[in-house]
Design a protein around this motif. Structure first.
Motif, PDB file in Angstrom:
ATOM      1  N   LEU A   1     -33.317 -26.933 -55.853  1.00 23.31           N
ATOM      2  CA  LEU A   1     -33.531 -26.518 -54.999  1.00 23.31           C
ATOM      3  C   LEU A   1     -35.290 -25.986 -54.517  1.00 23.31           C
TER       4      LEU A   1
ATOM      5  N   VAL B   1     -36.095 -25.356 -46.790  1.00 23.93           N
ATOM      6  CA  VAL B   1     -34.841 -25.202 -47.441  1.00 23.93           C
ATOM      7  C   VAL B   1     -34.474 -26.274 -47.879  1.00 23.93           C
ATOM      8  N   THR B   2     -34.060 -27.015 -49.164  1.00 27.08           N
ATOM      9  CA  THR B   2     -32.925 -27.643 -49.083  1.00 27.08           C
ATOM     10  C   THR B   2     -31.996 -27.552 -50.589  1.00 27.08           C
ATOM     11  N   ARG B   3     -31.243 -28.412 -50.943  1.00 27.18           N
ATOM     12  CA  ARG B   3     -30.367 -27.757 -52.264  1.00 27.18           C
ATOM     13  C   ARG B   3     -30.236 -29.548 -52.536  1.00 27.18           C
TER      14      ARG B   3
ATOM     15  N   VAL C   1     -30.746 -26.918 -45.889  1.00 27.34           N
ATOM     16  CA  VAL C   1     -30.057 -25.123 -45.505  1.00 27.34           C
ATOM     17  C   VAL C   1     -30.327 -24.489 -44.892  1.00 27.34           C
TER      18      VAL C   1
ATOM     19  N   LEU D   1     -34.775 -15.516 -50.693  1.00 25.37           N
ATOM     20  CA  LEU D   1     -35.163 -16.405 -51.426  1.00 25.37           C
ATOM     21  C   LEU D   1     -36.635 -16.874 -51.930  1.00 25.37           C
TER      22      LEU D   1
ATOM     23  N   LEU E   1     -26.833 -15.909 -49.923  1.00 24.85           N
ATOM     24  CA  LEU E   1     -26.968 -16.878 -50.170  1.00 24.85           C
ATOM     25  C   LEU E   1     -26.592 -18.075 -50.709  1.00 24.85           C
TER      26      LEU E   1
ATOM     27  N   LYS F   1     -24.154 -20.114 -49.678  1.00 25.40           N
ATOM     28  CA  LYS F   1     -25.259 -21.442 -49.148  1.00 25.40           C
ATOM     29  C   LYS F   1     -25.931 -22.056 -50.148  1.00 25.40           C
ATOM     30  N   ILE F   2     -26.597 -21.622 -51.332  1.00 29.28           N
ATOM     31  CA  ILE F   2     -27.528 -22.897 -52.204  1.00 29.28           C
ATOM     32  C   ILE F   2     -26.646 -22.728 -53.449  1.00 29.28           C
ATOM     33  N   ASP F   3     -25.453 -22.185 -53.337  1.00 30.11           N
ATOM     34  CA  ASP F   3     -25.096 -22.137 -55.040  1.00 30.11           C
ATOM     35  C   ASP F   3     -23.796 -22.751 -54.885  1.00 30.11           C
TER      36      ASP F   3
ATOM     37  N   TYR G   1     -22.831 -26.315 -53.544  1.00 30.26           N
ATOM     38  CA  TYR G   1     -22.997 -27.397 -54.850  1.00 30.26           C
ATOM     39  C   TYR G   1     -22.541 -27.081 -56.343  1.00 30.26           C
TER      40      TYR G   1
END
Length: 225
Positions: free
Chosen positions: A132, A141-143, A148, A158, A197, A200-202, A205
């Motif tokens: 992340l 932002v990238t994951r 993202v 974040l 959040l 989008k970030i968890d 993935y």
């Protein structure tokens, strides 16, 4: 001092140009955002004076796109927009100073000289927790290498958590850091944005980086979950 002035009011631009030239500055002028961006990107200027209300590409976009392109020339915003959120947006997008119209020419000159002495700021450090990654300079932002898309509030939340990764951050601390501390805000809004959040970030993935610490607050795992 080599200055680029991006201002669509021709008469004002000429007045400022002549005033700065009389003080020994070398001044180029652009009357629209697209031309201003191109010249700022390629011209090697010491300072950029930037209006916000520009044709073609507004000043916010010019500033954002320059920082995304890795151009760190100090930017002084010179504008009639005097709202506090206008200023916050400008600084969030990479501006270094902000002066509202009508303005005092000696004050403008003093601020430009101060920015010139200070020089171009260093590129902000990229923040990461595992795969992340958040770049404060480009606001990207990238994951796991995927881009993202975050709102400004999600990005700020974040970023704060990443700067305090592996620490428990309380709701009051998050409210103070991310929301306007002068405005009474329902603490439950933090939970809402934490959920945003996570989606989008968890969740996409299969990760659990953003953790709830019951009765204490939230923690972002340094390993990215």
């Amino acid at each position: 001092m080599k200055v680029l002035l991006v201002e669509d009011e021709v008469r004002l631009a000429d007045t400022v140009r002549r005033g700065l030239a009389a003080e020994g500055a070398s001044v180029d002028v652009a009357h629209d955002g697209n031309t201003g961006f191109a010249r700022a990107r390629d011209g090697g200027y010491d300072v950029l004076v930037l209006d916000l209300q520009l044709p073609g590409r507004n000043g916010y976009e010019v500033c954002r796109d320059l920082r995304a392109a890795g151009v760190w020339t100090p930017v002084l915003v010179l504008t009639a927009k005097d709202g506090e959120y206008d200023q916050v947006d400008a600084f969030d997008l990479g501006a270094d100073d902000y002066l509202t119209k009508p303005f005092s020419f000696p004050v403008l000159l003093a601020r430009l000289r101060a920015l010139h002495r200070r020089g171009a700021p260093e590129r902000p450090v990229v923040l990461a927790a595992g795969d992340l990654v958040l770049d404060p300079g480009t606001r990207r932002v990238t994951r796991a290498g995927d881009p993202v898309t975050l709102t400004a509030r999600e990005f700020a939340l974040l970023e704060h958590l990443l700067r305090h990764r592996d620490e428990v951050v309380s709701k009051p601390d998050l409210l103070h850091a991310v929301w306007d501390p002068t405005v009474v805000t329902d603490p439950n809004v933090v939970e809402v944005y934490i959920r945003y959040l996570r989606k989008k970030i968890d969740i996409p993935y299969g990760r659990n980086a953003l953790q709830t610490v019951r009765g204490a607050g939230y923690r972002l795992a340094a390993d990215g979950g």
